[in-house]
Design a protein around this motif. Structure first.
Motif, short mmCIF file in Angstrom:
data_model
loop_
_atom_site.label_atom_id
_atom_site.label_comp_id
_atom_site.label_asym_id
_atom_site.label_seq_id
_atom_site.Cartn_x
_atom_site.Cartn_y
_atom_site.Cartn_z
N SER A 6 0.64 -1.29 0.00
CA SER A 6 -0.13 -0.07 -0.03
C SER A 6 0.80 1.26 0.01
N ALA B 238 4.92 -0.22 -3.28
CA ALA B 238 4.12 -1.29 -3.84
C ALA B 238 4.20 -1.69 -5.47
N ASP C 3 1.07 -7.23 4.33
CA ASP C 3 1.58 -5.69 4.25
C ASP C 3 2.09 -5.13 5.21
N GLN D 237 3.72 -2.43 5.57
CA GLN D 237 3.35 -0.91 5.54
C GLN D 237 4.72 -0.38 5.79
#
Length: 402
Positions: free
Chosen positions: A39, A43, A76, A78
């Motif tokens: 995200s 990504a 994910d 992040q």
């Protein structure tokens, strides 16, 4: 006498139990975790494309290893090391993860590699760049696959200096990757007799790099180097064009740029940029064949990180098969014994510190008039042998290389 016999029996039993544990597959399957950025700024560099690449590797291997199923976990992180470390621990402790791959973002890569070393789990960094991964922070079960900051610094800068670029200003992403790349590039430039007249660090990630670019522009340096990646690089190149940095006579160098970055920037702004890469889809028949299959599944050509995930997963599965076990240290040792040979890396070898040694490529971004299609973005400038591109393992500081 009886006590000695008893102790000997206990020792033998322990050895046999250990040997039994090292045979076969824990949980009767192999579990591969793909821990990536789904995200954030990386990504497009990794993300869903990395998951597709791992799925392709598993499918191409036949979907099973030692006759048992292969499970893929995805998450994910992040771009946050604490989140990544927590996910890695959960995967290992509760889901039986045998290896964790991708790990784009150097802070993430370092953190998860530490967990893997502690737990005896194979970790394969294809997205993280910091050379620290194969230096003092190496582990017996860690690998660094496609590129690192050392190779980036030893491929692009020498060509730029040879072309007259003897004064540099470096714009750096303010975290482990950027620091490592800036340090490696500065060292190389010093060896080449070039001068770094200034540097500045920007927050990671950054949407507005105007103040940093203005400092670089006013420095008078012949070369402005970007020690950042992903969306930060894209933003830097686009905003540099708005300020007329290249039009004003300075040369812009992206020390790390991925195919997805150049695709986003476009050839009009990107033309002439030098890019160091460990993979390009149009290098030869093997890279084209793999990339065509990837494109059919994902709609984009693979970045070197995504291609590396494919290569690393294949090699890992081959090693599990050859070792007859998914025991981390046993598999890691087998991985280092075997040559790396696939559609991505044709002739690689793995050093004791986990560094995969293979050819690197200096590319130049094409002019719009030179391109024949949407993904026809690079032309090969030169091939740099792995022994020249990567740090000598014996000088890495990794205890495994001594």
């Amino acid at each position: 006498m009886f006590k000695k016999s008893l102790l000997a029996g206990v020792a033998l039993s322990t050895m046999l139990t250990g040997a039994a544990l090292a045979e076969g597959l824990s949980g009767d399957k192999v579990v591969i975790g793909v821990l990536t950025d789904l995200s954030g700024v990386y990504a497009d560099v990794a993300g869903k494309g990395s998951i597709v690449a791992v799925e392709m590797a598993v499918a191409d291997y036949g979907g099973k290893v030692l006759g048992k199923p292969i499970e893929i976990l995805t998450a994910d992180h992040q771009n946050k090391a604490d989140i990544a470390v927590n996910i890695a621990r959960e995967w290992i402790d509760t889901k039986g993860a045998d290896t964790i791959v991708d790990l784009v973002t150097s802070s993430v890569g370092l953190g998860v590699q530490g967990v893997g070393g502690e737990k005896g789990i194979v970790t394969i960094n294809s997205g993280a760049a910091t050379v620290r991964l194969t230096q003092k922070e190496c582990t017996a079960t860690s690998f660094h696959w496609i590129y690192d900051t050392y190779s980036l610094a030893h491929v692009t800068p020498p060509s730029v200096v040879a072309d007259g670029g003897d004064s540099w200003f470096i714009i750096t992403a303010d975290y482990a990757f950027g620091h490592s790349l800036e340090a490696d590039a500065t060292a190389v430039l010093g060896e080449l007799g070039a001068k770094v007249v200034g540097s500045v660090r920007h927050p990671f990630p950054s949407a507005d790099l105007s103040s940093f670019l203005l400092q670089a522009q006013s420095s008078g340096a012949k070369v402005v180097a970007l020690a950042n990646a992903g969306q930060d690089t894209i933003n830097s190149v686009k905003q540099a064009a708005e300020f007329g940095l290249v039009a004003g006579g300075q040369k812009l160098v992206a020390l790390l740029a991925f195919l997805s970055d150049i695709h986003s920037i476009g050839l009009e702004l990107g033309q002439g940029l030098l890019v160091t890469t460990g993979f390009y889809w149009d290098l030869d028949d093997e890279t084209r064949s793999f990339s065509k299959k990837f494109f059919e599944k994902f709609g984009k050509m693979p970045t070197m990180v995504q291609a590396a995930d494919y290569s690393a997963t294949l090699h890992y599965l081959k090693a599990v098969e050859a070792a007859g076990t998914d025991d981390g240290k046993t598999v890691a040792a087998k991985m280092k014994e075997m040559p790396v040979k696939d559609a991505v890396i044709h002739d690689g070898k793995i050093a004791p510190n986990g560094r995969v040694i293979h050819d690197m490529y200096l590319m130049e971004v094409k002019k719009p008039s030179e391109s024949t299609g949407e993904w026809d973005l690079y032309k090969l400038v030169k091939t740099v042998p792995g022994a020249q591109a990567f740090q000598d393992p014996a000088k890495s500081g990794c205890a495994l290389s001594q």
